[in-house]
Design a protein around this motif. Structure first.
Motif, PDB file in Angstrom:
ATOM      1  N   HIS A  17     -29.277 -63.726   3.701  1.00 35.19           N
ATOM      2  CA  HIS A  17     -28.959 -63.807   2.273  1.00 35.19           C
ATOM      3  C   HIS A  17     -28.754 -62.405   1.700  1.00 35.19           C
ATOM      4  CE1 HIS A  17     -29.945 -64.106  -2.051  1.00 35.19           C
ATOM      5  NE2 HIS A  17     -29.262 -65.230  -1.971  1.00 35.19           N
ATOM      6  N   SER A  18     -29.592 -61.467   2.087  1.00 36.89           N
ATOM      7  CA  SER A  18     -29.463 -60.093   1.598  1.00 36.89           C
ATOM      8  C   SER A  18     -28.140 -59.480   2.029  1.00 36.89           C
ATOM      9  CB  SER A  18     -30.620 -59.232   2.104  1.00 36.89           C
ATOM     10  OG  SER A  18     -31.850 -59.712   1.620  1.00 36.89           O
ATOM     11  N   ARG A  40     -19.003 -61.186  -9.080  1.00 37.84           N
ATOM     12  CA  ARG A  40     -19.540 -62.316  -8.323  1.00 37.84           C
ATOM     13  C   ARG A  40     -20.944 -61.985  -7.834  1.00 37.84           C
ATOM     14  NH1 ARG A  40     -15.028 -65.546  -6.170  1.00 37.84           N
ATOM     15  NH2 ARG A  40     -13.153 -64.669  -7.070  1.00 37.84           N
ATOM     16  N   ASP A  41     -21.726 -63.034  -7.631  1.00 34.00           N
ATOM     17  CA  ASP A  41     -23.064 -62.882  -7.087  1.00 34.00           C
ATOM     18  C   ASP A  41     -23.440 -64.187  -6.403  1.00 34.00           C
ATOM     19  OD1 ASP A  41     -25.466 -61.741  -6.412  1.00 34.00           O
ATOM     20  OD2 ASP A  41     -26.262 -61.646  -8.445  1.00 34.00           O
ATOM     21  N   LEU A  42     -24.527 -64.172  -5.665  1.00 34.64           N
ATOM     22  CA  LEU A  42     -25.023 -65.358  -4.989  1.00 34.64           C
ATOM     23  C   LEU A  42     -26.208 -65.921  -5.748  1.00 34.64           C
ATOM     24  CD1 LEU A  42     -23.429 -63.908  -2.673  1.00 34.64           C
ATOM     25  CD2 LEU A  42     -25.057 -64.916  -1.133  1.00 34.64           C
ATOM     26  N   ALA A  43     -26.513 -67.162  -5.472  1.00 36.20           N
ATOM     27  CA  ALA A  43     -27.726 -67.762  -6.016  1.00 36.20           C
ATOM     28  C   ALA A  43     -28.925 -67.019  -5.430  1.00 36.20           C
ATOM     29  CB  ALA A  43     -27.781 -69.241  -5.645  1.00 36.20           C
ATOM     30  N   TYR A  49     -32.663 -71.163  -0.182  1.00 33.66           N
ATOM     31  CA  TYR A  49     -33.570 -71.624   0.874  1.00 33.66           C
ATOM     32  C   TYR A  49     -33.973 -73.069   0.640  1.00 33.66           C
ATOM     33  CZ  TYR A  49     -37.243 -71.646   4.354  1.00 33.66           C
ATOM     34  OH  TYR A  49     -38.011 -71.958   5.439  1.00 33.66           O
ATOM     35  N   ARG A  50     -34.262 -73.408  -0.610  1.00 30.17           N
ATOM     36  CA  ARG A  50     -34.615 -74.799  -0.914  1.00 30.17           C
ATOM     37  C   ARG A  50     -33.437 -75.727  -0.620  1.00 30.17           C
ATOM     38  NH1 ARG A  50     -37.649 -72.274  -4.755  1.00 30.17           N
ATOM     39  NH2 ARG A  50     -36.039 -72.236  -6.358  1.00 30.17           N
ATOM     40  N   ALA A  51     -32.234 -75.269  -0.925  1.00 31.78           N
ATOM     41  CA  ALA A  51     -31.048 -76.089  -0.672  1.00 31.78           C
ATOM     42  C   ALA A  51     -30.798 -76.265   0.827  1.00 31.78           C
ATOM     43  CB  ALA A  51     -29.824 -75.463  -1.327  1.00 31.78           C
ATOM     44  N   ARG A  75     -22.113 -68.620  -0.644  1.00 30.39           N
ATOM     45  CA  ARG A  75     -20.761 -68.335  -1.136  1.00 30.39           C
ATOM     46  C   ARG A  75     -20.878 -67.689  -2.507  1.00 30.39           C
ATOM     47  NH1 ARG A  75     -18.845 -74.222   0.069  1.00 30.39           N
ATOM     48  NH2 ARG A  75     -19.040 -74.182   2.308  1.00 30.39           N
ATOM     49  N   PRO A  76     -20.239 -66.542  -2.689  1.00 32.31           N
ATOM     50  CA  PRO A  76     -20.322 -65.889  -3.998  1.00 32.31           C
ATOM     51  C   PRO A  76     -19.709 -66.750  -5.093  1.00 32.31           C
ATOM     52  CG  PRO A  76     -19.419 -64.402  -2.352  1.00 32.31           C
ATOM     53  CD  PRO A  76     -19.474 -65.763  -1.734  1.00 32.31           C
ATOM     54  N   HIS A  77     -20.326 -66.728  -6.252  1.00 33.07           N
ATOM     55  CA  HIS A  77     -19.793 -67.423  -7.407  1.00 33.07           C
ATOM     56  C   HIS A  77     -19.621 -66.425  -8.547  1.00 33.07           C
ATOM     57  CE1 HIS A  77     -24.151 -67.429  -7.955  1.00 33.07           C
ATOM     58  NE2 HIS A  77     -23.904 -67.402  -9.241  1.00 33.07           N
TER      59      HIS A  77
END
Length: 128
Positions: A17-18, A40-43, A49-51, A75-77
């Motif tokens: 993730h990092s 853009r950034d990630l959750a 992790y929960r997902a 995926r960046p949003h």
């Protein structure tokens, strides 16, 4: 045997993730002068992790599930609620640098978990 320890899986997930988040920040910085570019950034890692630990399919060995697309959490949003420049660009170099420092801390935490876990395993195996 040791590759199935949940703590190592979580540390690997945090490191992955990092890396993905650092890539998104690098792309944002590279596009800091592009008109109309949206940052853009990630959750967060907790959300991703929960997902990923739900009832979704999980690969048990290499090639088991051949899907090359990253999971939705990696995926960046487009970031919302950021005021941009008059040209439509929403990248703030200062905020991206702060995010980069946070990401580095998360990556170092993942490495620290690896080191600590391996130290515990070595101690356990050496005490036989």
């Amino acid at each position: 045997m040791f590759d199935q320890l949940e703590i190592l899986s979580m540390a690997r997930g945090l490191a992955t993730h990092s890396a993905a988040r650092q890539s998104a920040v690098a792309q944002n910085l590279a596009q800091a002068d592009t008109a109309g570019y949206k940052a853009r950034d990630l959750a967060s890692f907790g959300e991703s992790y929960r997902a990923s630990t739900g009832l979704a399919l999980r690969s048990t060995r290499a090639g088991h599930i051949a899907d090359s697309t990253p999971p939705p959490a990696l995926r960046p949003h487009v970031e919302r609620g950021i005021d941009g420049d008059p040209n439509g660009n929403t990248v703030s170099i200062e905020s991206q640098m702060v995010k980069s420092a946070e990401i580095r801390t998360q990556h170092e935490m993942a490495l620290s978990v690896y080191r600590t876990t391996l130290g515990i395993l070595r101690t356990t195996l050496g005490s036989r």
